[in-house]
Every structure is written in C-alpha cells, then in structure tokens.
Design a protein around this motif. Structure first.
Motif, short mmCIF file in Angstrom:
data_model
loop_
_atom_site.label_atom_id
_atom_site.label_comp_id
_atom_site.label_asym_id
_atom_site.label_seq_id
_atom_site.Cartn_x
_atom_site.Cartn_y
_atom_site.Cartn_z
N LEU A 187 0.81 -1.22 0.00
CA LEU A 187 0.00 0.00 0.00
C LEU A 187 0.85 1.27 0.00
CD1 LEU A 187 -2.70 -1.16 2.51
CD2 LEU A 187 -3.02 -0.76 0.09
N GLU A 188 2.17 1.10 -0.06
CA GLU A 188 3.09 2.24 -0.06
C GLU A 188 2.88 3.15 1.16
OE1 GLU A 188 2.67 4.01 -3.97
OE2 GLU A 188 2.29 1.98 -4.69
N ILE A 189 2.78 2.53 2.31
CA ILE A 189 2.63 3.34 3.52
C ILE A 189 3.82 3.14 4.47
CG2 ILE A 189 0.13 3.61 3.55
CD1 ILE A 189 -0.05 1.15 5.30
N GLU A 190 4.94 2.61 3.90
CA GLU A 190 6.11 2.37 4.76
C GLU A 190 6.57 3.62 5.52
OE1 GLU A 190 7.52 0.79 1.26
OE2 GLU A 190 8.39 -1.01 2.17
N PRO A 191 6.60 4.81 4.86
CA PRO A 191 7.08 5.99 5.62
C PRO A 191 6.12 6.42 6.73
CG PRO A 191 6.91 6.45 3.25
CD PRO A 191 6.25 5.14 3.49
N LEU A 192 4.92 5.87 6.74
CA LEU A 192 3.91 6.35 7.71
C LEU A 192 3.85 5.48 8.96
CD1 LEU A 192 0.97 6.88 5.19
CD2 LEU A 192 2.73 8.51 5.83
N LEU A 193 4.62 4.39 8.97
CA LEU A 193 4.43 3.38 10.01
C LEU A 193 4.56 3.92 11.43
CD1 LEU A 193 6.08 0.18 8.49
CD2 LEU A 193 3.67 0.64 8.90
N ASP A 194 5.40 4.95 11.61
CA ASP A 194 5.61 5.43 12.97
C ASP A 194 4.82 6.70 13.28
OD1 ASP A 194 7.32 3.43 14.06
OD2 ASP A 194 8.82 4.10 12.60
N ARG A 195 3.80 6.95 12.49
CA ARG A 195 2.96 8.12 12.76
C ARG A 195 1.70 7.72 13.50
NH1 ARG A 195 2.55 11.86 7.51
NH2 ARG A 195 4.71 11.75 6.81
N LEU A 196 1.12 8.72 14.17
CA LEU A 196 -0.20 8.50 14.79
C LEU A 196 -1.27 8.82 13.76
CD1 LEU A 196 0.34 10.10 18.30
CD2 LEU A 196 -0.18 7.71 17.83
#
Lengths: 294, 371
Positions: free
Chosen positions: B122-131
């Motif tokens: 889903l191309e959400i790797e950069p978001l993994l550590d966000r709330l």
C-alpha cells in the motif's frame, strides 16, 4: 500622496497604541482580581513562616523573622504520632479509593454507554437520582450498615463504596464522555477479534484517558479534603487522615498555636496543588470534552 | 472459499421498524459485490449484519459453508473498512495494522513481517511510525485498507470507504482498490468483497455485480452493464446512469405511443421486445439515446430550454410535454439545431428505449440483442 501615507501611518500608530492601552488595562484588572482571590493563600504561606505572636501583630504576609518553628512543632503534633502518620493514613484511604473508582466507574459507564440490557433506563435513572440526592440523607443508614458490618474505626467505609462505583457523579461524567466518542473504533476492534473486555482495555480506556485523569484528580482532591467521612467513621487517633489531624491541633491545646496549624495547612494542600499542576492539561481536556464544565 | 449467502435476511429494530425485508443474495467466492442505494435503504445495515456488528432478527447468513448468525465478528473471517477509517487514535500506524494479529495471538515475528508486507503493497512504509491524527485522509484510508488486508480474511467489507475523500483522491483510490482485488485474486487468496456505497459511479466502475437496494428490499442484482442496459424497474432506471435516464409518462394503445398531445407509432424494434401491453406506461430513455433529428421521420417535438457544454458533447435540456428531458448530442448537432430556433425534434433509439408499466414500475421490455 505623501499626506495620505502619513495619515495612514498615524492611524496605524494610534491603533497600535490603543491596543496596547487596552491590553494593559486588561492585565491590570486581571492581576488585581487574581490577587484578591489568591491573597488568602499567599497569606497562609507567609504566615506559616511567622511566629505565633507575629501572626496577630502584623497584617502583611512577608514574615519579619522567617522561622520554621511552626513546621517543626506542627509536624510533631500534640499526639504520640507525627504528622507523617496522618499523611500515610490519608494515602491509605486515597490510593484504593482512587484506583477503585477509576476501574469500577469505567466498567459501569462502559456498560451504560455501549450495551443494551434489561432495565437499563431505570438503572441509569437511579444513577442520576443518586447524583441529585443530598449526601446527608444517606449518612445515618450508611453508618448503621457499616456498623453492622463491623467496619467502624477502619478505612473500609471510606473507600469501599467508591471502589464499587458508588460515586454517581463519576459514572455520569464517564458515560457522557463515552457518548461523545464514536463507536466505530470499538466496532473495528470487534472485527479485529476483541471481546468486550479486550475492547474496553485496549481501545476504550486509552481514549478515555483524559476523562479518567479528571476522575482520579477529583477523587484525590475530594478525599484529601473530606472531613465529615473520617470524622464519622474513625475514632482512634492513629487512623486519622490529615483533614482530621488539622482539627486535632485546634482543640487539644488551650492556646491555639496558629503558626503550627497554618504550617500543617500548607503541607496539606501541597500534594493536591502539585498533582493538579502536573495533570492540569489532561484535567481540563477531560472535563471540557465530557461536557461537564468544572 | 468464502462464498457469502444471505437467506431471507431480516432486521427488525426494537421499536418494530423493519429495516431489512427478508433479502436473498448469493455472493460468489472472489466476487466484488457492490450494494448501492440511496441513504436509508439498509445497505449499511445489511453489511453490518454480515460483519456481526448488528444482530440478525431473521433468516441466516452463511460465510463459506458456515452459518455465522451468532458468531462474534472476530470469528467470521471478515475484515472491514469503515467510512471514517476508525483507526485506533492512540496507536501508531504500525500497531494499528498489527492489532488484529496481536489479538489473534500470532507470534511477533510473523506480525512484523505481515506489517512490512502490507505497508509495501500500500506504499505506507514511511507512515508506520505516525499517529492516525498525523495522516491525511487518503493516507488514513490506505492504513485502514492495510488493517483489513493484513488479516487475510475470507471476505472484505467496505462501508462507504471513499465518501470522506475529495473527488480526485476518490478516483485514484477506486482504481487502487479494484487493482488490489484483482491482485489478491491472481495470487489465489480469498478476495470476496462486499462494498457499500451510495455513489453509482463507484458501483458501476468497481463492481463485478451490483445489488441495488431500496427501503430494505433488493430491487435488482446484475452486472454493471446489464444494470445500465436493462434496469428492472423505474427506481433502478433513475438511480443508475449519469445524466439520469429520462422518464416520460405516456400511454400505449393501437400501435401508437401517446405523450400529451403528441403521438408516434410504436417502432417495430420496440414492439418485438415488449412483454406486456399495459395502457399507462413510463417511457425510459437515456440522454445518450435521445437523438436530435432534422429529417421528417416520426419524432417527438420539444422546446429547448438550455444547454450544458461538456467539451466533447453537449447536454441539451428541453421541455417535452411540460417535462424536463436531457439529450446528449455532439457540439456540431447542437449548433445546427440552435440556429433553427428553440423548437427541436427528438427521436429515441428504439433499441435502447425502455417501457415501464406505470402501475407496477416494472420494465416490460426484453433486453435488445446486442450487436
């Protein structure tokens, strides 16, 4: 053209000046009113460092010869116990009461806010009714009940009812807070495989945190300040919490040592003040989001 | 296998209000089924009953071969994407994704691998550590999708997942979801989808089949093409297609169609398709099939009231027997007609003309044989 620019500049300057004046006025008034409200507290702190004779001789709050005598003697008390004992007693009441309140009220509020069960309306109505009932009315029946249970002169009557969600106000406050949270997250958790209890622990409680902190704070402060409860149920001095202990130093000495009483008063309000300032942010978030304005 | 069957499914609320009236629906394994209808048609209620979030008051739901009526949602082999994402606000994206697996008691290594896998897809790797509150609507939607995907469920349930997104994002998410569905299918993973929407464009572009609902009843279940070319009744006809189908009251007798003062002979191509001969009818014709004509052949007279220039085509608005109709023409045809004044002649394509029984609302034309 230059005239116009000049005029504009003049107007801007005037506007800025007016704004400054009105801001200045506002702060002066706020400061004055704030001072009036805080003065007794400031005086209390100041007077606790005075000698007993100076308290009545000078109206100011800055002691001429600051002394810790009031704290030293006050701590010793006129009983065989130090004031530390009374703080410990308060702590022994507050700790189970606050934790118990948080757990039990969350469970009850979750039930009322999210589940349908028989007689829910009547039960919730009775919670509200209890909220409106004056405390005094139930004092005597409660006393008789606890006497029959053999709980007199113990801490139990002071915290067990609260730990069984006996404080309708907290239940009501949490129910209101929960109602303002959309149930979607809980549904998502159920789809993710949670049962009701897991949903409560993993999803609802974290979202409820600001309200829970308010509940704990209120309970902490009210218990710390509660005088009547301990007065009714506790008879041995070694079990007195600080609220009763303060009174103790008033009526056991013939000439009141006001500086001791004031010094101990300062110590008594300190924990509540510290806790309040540490948790202030959550506290305000909790009560305003829950719709119960403090 | 995750075939979903609804058998005489009913929902009656506490107050006696019947929301779902014994519906039957059979969704094949791997099928993308869209439930569509106006708000209040019980499409969401139906979906929530499949999910187990709403109690079933009658009938049964089968997922695979198992009757799931009393199973809790977590045991139904489903995953759901909610309209407002319903991400857990206090957990970072990574924990949001892994929560379902954690509850299922899977080992940590497996959960981490699954999270990475889904995040890559889903191309959400950069978001993994966000709330969740640090995510935009589109990102939150992708995380919600990931949370469903990670569980490898038998059935995906979507409850109006795109309605909180802006138009552009909605279009790209639409493509993403359909592609994802195709990919799952190719990988041989179970990929049955039940997708609820009120947006007919979403329904038409995404669904293998579409189930049109109204007031707790299923009106028609068909492929997008069949639904468009052969709506079963007036409601479906007006609900599907944009611009909306023109529906004109009229009557039919003695081989003539009468609309107000005008009458035209029933075209042979239409006559052959009729399955009944009621007198009071509603003629249904899509704007694309209503042609501007200039020859002398039989046609309907109308008064042009306005036109919308859409670029490659023009939507002409006209009054036909006091009723607004829309016809789609080419810019050239429109210009030619408008030069001649506001009186225009419109002829429906007889192959694409629908006749509805006014009393029952049913379509009484057989589908035309496609050329």
């Amino acid at each position: 053209m230059t005239d116009l620019t000049h005029l504009n500049a003049l107007q801007t300057r005037r506007r800025v000046r007016n704004q400054k004046i009105s801001a200045g006025m506002r702060y002066v008034i706020l400061f004055a009113v704030g001072l009036v409200m805080l003065y007794p507290l400031i005086w209390l702190v100041g007077a606790s460092f005075k000698t007993n004779s100076e308290i009545f001789s000078s109206p100011g709050f800055i002691p001429a010869e600051p002394t810790l005598e009031g704290y030293r003697q006050g701590w010793e008390t006129s009983t065989p116990f130090t004031f530390g004992r009374f703080f410990w007693n308060s702590f022994l009441i507050i700790l189970p009461k606050t934790i118990g309140t948080a757990i039990s009220c969350t469970l009850v509020a979750y039930g009322f806010a999210r589940f349908d069960f028989p007689f829910k309306k009547i039960l919730f109505g009775s919670v509200i009714a209890i909220l409106l009932l004056p405390n005094v009315v139930t004092r005597i029946p409660q006393y008789i009940l606890f006497r029959d249970l053999g709980w007199l002169d113990s801490f139990l009557p002071l915290w067990v009812p609260s730990a069984m969600a006996g404080d309708a106000f907290f239940v009501f406050m949490l129910v209101q807070f929960l109602r303002s949270i959309p149930p979607d997250m809980e549904e998502a958790a159920r789809v993710d495989g949670c049962n009701s209890l897991q949903t409560l622990i993993y999803i609802v409680v974290p979202m409820l945190a600001p309200a829970l902190i308010s509940v704990c704070l209120f309970q902490f402060m009210w218990t710390m300040n509660d005088f009547l409860g301990p007065l009714i149920y506790l008879s041995s001095v070694d079990k007195y919490p600080v609220s009763l202990a303060l009174k103790l130093s008033i009526d056991t000495t013939e000439a009141f040592e006001w500086n001791r009483i004031l010094a101990m008063s300062v110590l008594t309000i300190t924990p509540a003040l510290i806790v309040f300032f540490v948790a202030q942010r959550y506290f305000i978030e909790g009560i305003s989001a829950g719709g119960v304005k403090g | 296998m995750a075939r979903v069957q609804l058998n005489n499914l009913e929902k009656v609320y506490g107050g006696g209000f019947k929301a779902v009236h014994g519906i039957n629906l059979d969704i094949e394994d791997g099928e993308f089924m869209v439930l569509v209808g106006p708000s209040g048609c019980a499409k969401s209620t139906t979906l929530r009953m499949v999910a187990g979030l709403e109690e079933i008051t009658g009938g049964e739901i089968r997922i695979g071969e198992q009757v799931v009526n009393t199973l809790p949602p977590g045991k139904r082999s489903i995953a759901m994407v909610f309209q407002n994402y319903a991400l857990y606000p206090h957990m970072k994206v990574r924990k949001n994704l892994g929560f379902g697996l954690k509850i299922a008691g899977r080992p940590k290594a497996e959960i981490d691998a699954a999270i990475d896998d889904v995040a890559r897809i889903l191309e959400i790797e950069p978001l993994l550590d966000r709330l969740p509150k640090q995510l935009s609507g589109g990102q939150a939607q992708r995380v919600a999708l990931g949370r469903a995907l990670i569980k490898k469920p038998g059935v995906f349930l979507f409850d109006e997942p795109l309605s909180n997104l802006d138009a552009k994002l909605r279009a790209s998410m639409r493509v993403r979801i359909t592609e994802l569905h195709k990919r799952l299918k190719e990988r041989g993973l179970s990929s049955t989808v039940i997708y609820v929407t009120h947006d007919q464009t979403e329904a038409m572009t995404m669904g293998d089949r579409i189930c049109v609902m109204q007031a707790g009843h299923i009106l028609q279940v068909a492929t997008p093409r069949d639904l468009y070319t052969h709506p079963a009744n007036l409601f479906v006809a007006s609900f599907i297609g944009s611009p909306e189908m023109n529906l004109i009251d009229g009557s039919m007798s003695d081989g003539m169609i009468r609309i107000g003062q005008q009458s035209v002979p029933v075209p042979a191509a239409l006559d052959a398709r009729l399955t009944a001969q009621p007198e009071a009818v509603v003629l249904g014709i899509r704007p694309q099939h209503l042609r501007l004509v200039t020859d002398g052949a039989p046609a309907l007279e109308a008064k042009m009231t306005g036109a919308e220039f859409m670029g490659h085509e023009v939507n002409i608005h006209a009054l036909l027997d006091g009723k607004q109709v829309v016809a789609v023409t080419s810019p050239a045809e429109y210009e030619a007609a408008s030069r001649a004044g506001d009186r225009i002649r419109l002829r429906p394509d007889p192959e694409a003309l629908h006749v509805f029984d006014k009393a029952s609302g049913r379509n009484i034309t057989r589908p035309a044989v496609m050329h």
